[in-house]
Design a protein around this motif. Structure first.
Motif, PDB file in Angstrom:
ATOM      1  N   HIS A  16     -17.658   0.420 -28.049  1.00 43.55           N
ATOM      2  CA  HIS A  16     -16.327   0.629 -27.471  1.00 43.55           C
ATOM      3  C   HIS A  16     -16.388   1.092 -26.017  1.00 43.55           C
ATOM      4  N   ALA A 121      -9.473  -0.731 -30.607  1.00 40.41           N
ATOM      5  CA  ALA A 121      -9.971  -0.637 -31.987  1.00 40.41           C
ATOM      6  C   ALA A 121     -10.161  -2.047 -32.534  1.00 40.41           C
ATOM      7  N   ASP A 122     -11.252  -2.673 -32.146  1.00 39.15           N
ATOM      8  CA  ASP A 122     -11.452  -4.090 -32.453  1.00 39.15           C
ATOM      9  C   ASP A 122     -12.448  -4.336 -33.587  1.00 39.15           C
ATOM     10  N   SER A 124     -13.152  -4.329 -37.560  1.00 40.80           N
ATOM     11  CA  SER A 124     -12.413  -4.348 -38.817  1.00 40.80           C
ATOM     12  C   SER A 124     -13.024  -3.341 -39.786  1.00 40.80           C
ATOM     13  N   LEU A 125     -12.254  -2.292 -40.079  1.00 39.99           N
ATOM     14  CA  LEU A 125     -12.703  -1.251 -40.998  1.00 39.99           C
ATOM     15  C   LEU A 125     -11.728  -1.105 -42.153  1.00 39.99           C
ATOM     16  N   LYS A 127      -9.893   1.345 -43.912  1.00 42.11           N
ATOM     17  CA  LYS A 127      -9.539   2.726 -43.604  1.00 42.11           C
ATOM     18  C   LYS A 127      -9.325   3.589 -44.841  1.00 42.11           C
ATOM     19  N   THR A 139     -14.079   9.416 -32.644  1.00 41.31           N
ATOM     20  CA  THR A 139     -13.575   8.062 -32.378  1.00 41.31           C
ATOM     21  C   THR A 139     -12.854   7.477 -33.583  1.00 41.31           C
ATOM     22  N   LEU A 140     -13.370   7.718 -34.771  1.00 41.52           N
ATOM     23  CA  LEU A 140     -12.736   7.173 -35.985  1.00 41.52           C
ATOM     24  C   LEU A 140     -11.330   7.740 -36.164  1.00 41.52           C
ATOM     25  N   CYS A 143      -9.138   6.743 -32.520  1.00 45.51           N
ATOM     26  CA  CYS A 143      -8.864   5.347 -32.182  1.00 45.51           C
ATOM     27  C   CYS A 143      -8.561   4.470 -33.399  1.00 45.51           C
ATOM     28  N   TYR A 144      -9.054   4.866 -34.570  1.00 47.49           N
ATOM     29  CA  TYR A 144      -8.843   4.052 -35.773  1.00 47.49           C
ATOM     30  C   TYR A 144      -7.930   4.726 -36.791  1.00 47.49           C
ATOM     31  N   ARG A 145      -7.498   5.938 -36.459  1.00 43.76           N
ATOM     32  CA  ARG A 145      -6.572   6.679 -37.323  1.00 43.76           C
ATOM     33  C   ARG A 145      -7.112   6.865 -38.746  1.00 43.76           C
ATOM     34  N   VAL A 146      -8.414   7.018 -38.851  1.00 42.37           N
ATOM     35  CA  VAL A 146      -9.001   7.329 -40.153  1.00 42.37           C
ATOM     36  C   VAL A 146      -8.723   8.802 -40.434  1.00 42.37           C
TER      37      VAL A 146
END
Length: 284
Positions: A16, A121-122, A124-125, A127, A139-140, A143-146
């Motif tokens: 990232h 956030a490119d 694919s996770l 969540k 970062t999770l 940026c990924y709203r985990v």
């Protein structure tokens, strides 16, 4: 909760374009705390790999050189009051401990200085999965709203009161064996310095034993995905523990970025006896 576990390493942040390599830390430290940078750089001046692999190389300190440098520094600043009353406080052992403690404090400040404004956030996770991250960054979450409750920061989280865990894979016994034929040096201060280097060994076994629920938190996990992870030798016991405690895992999705990553993956897979039909390799 999904039947999936992610293992996240620094390559995830690097993907990232977050400047989170140790080489980036060197540049930051040079600007933001030059006295500490100069001290660390001088202490590891013969180690060309130090700033690219700082954690591992901490255990490869030239103790004889560090001990001599510290003694010279004491002599240059000594007066009769200092020398007799404070010599113990300025031992090589204490000098190293102070330097590393300050290094870790600055490591946290460096992590807190990261700019995330450009991050996309490119990746694919899932969540709903569970995450074990080896990064100090959030970062999770950011940026990924985990959700934080689904993440275990195995070596601490910079944006918290956590003490960050930084350590090599070298014990004091290894140093004595490799450099002094298993014998003490005959210099008590030097021997204590070597013991202090040994205490910099990352407490992997203790971390595993203190967090049994993490390594078998979800007995229903069917897939483990590892991204941005270097598969360095010191961190392999964590993966081996996961493999041992979760025999029901039917899929290991392992991502690599370099040929060296691939070599380490092969070594891990062979040592852990993970069958090929459970394995998927992908470039990241």
């Amino acid at each position: 909760m999904a039947k999936m576990l992610y293992i996240i390493g620094n390559g995830f942040d690097c993907h990232h374009n977050i400047k989170s390599r140790y080489w980036d830390f060197k540049e930051w430290l040079n600007i933001n705390n030059y006295p500490l940078f100069e001290k660390v750089d001088l202490s590891f001046r013969d180690n060309v790999e130090f700033w690219s692999d700082m954690e591992t190389q901490l255990g490869h300190l030239n103790t004889k050189q560090f001990h001599e440098d510290n003694f010279k520094e004491i002599c240059l600043s000594a007066n009769k009051d200092f020398y007799f009353h404070e010599l113990q406080n300025h031992s090589s052992e204490n000098a190293l401990r102070k330097m590393v403690d300050e290094l870790i404090r600055n490591l946290k400040l460096w992590c807190l200085s990261f700019d995330y404004s450009h991050v996309k956030a490119d990746v694919s996770l899932n969540k709903d999965a569970y995450f074990i991250t080896f990064n100090y960054t959030d970062t999770l979450e950011r940026c990924y709203r985990v959700p934080k409750k689904q993440i275990f920061y195995i070596h601490g989280r910079a944006n918290s009161d956590d003490d960050l865990i930084l350590g090599s894979g070298i014990s004091s016994g290894d140093i004595f064996d490799n450099n002094f034929n298993g014998e003490y040096t005959g210099d008590e201060d030097h021997d204590n310095l070597i013991s202090e280097v040994g205490r910099l060994k990352k407490p992997v076994c203790q971390i595993i034993h203190r967090n049994p629920q993490v390594f078998k938190k979800h007995e229903e996990i069917k897939a483990i995905t590892i991204m941005g992870f270097s598969f360095s030798e010191i961190d392999i016991p964590y993966l081996q523990q996961l493999n041992t405690l979760n025999p029901q895992v039917v899929k290991w999705n392992l991502y690599f970025h370099s040929l060296e990553d691939l070599r380490r993956i092969v070594k891990f897979v062979e040592a852990s006896r993970i069958s090929c039909n459970k394995l998927q390799l992908s470039y990241f």
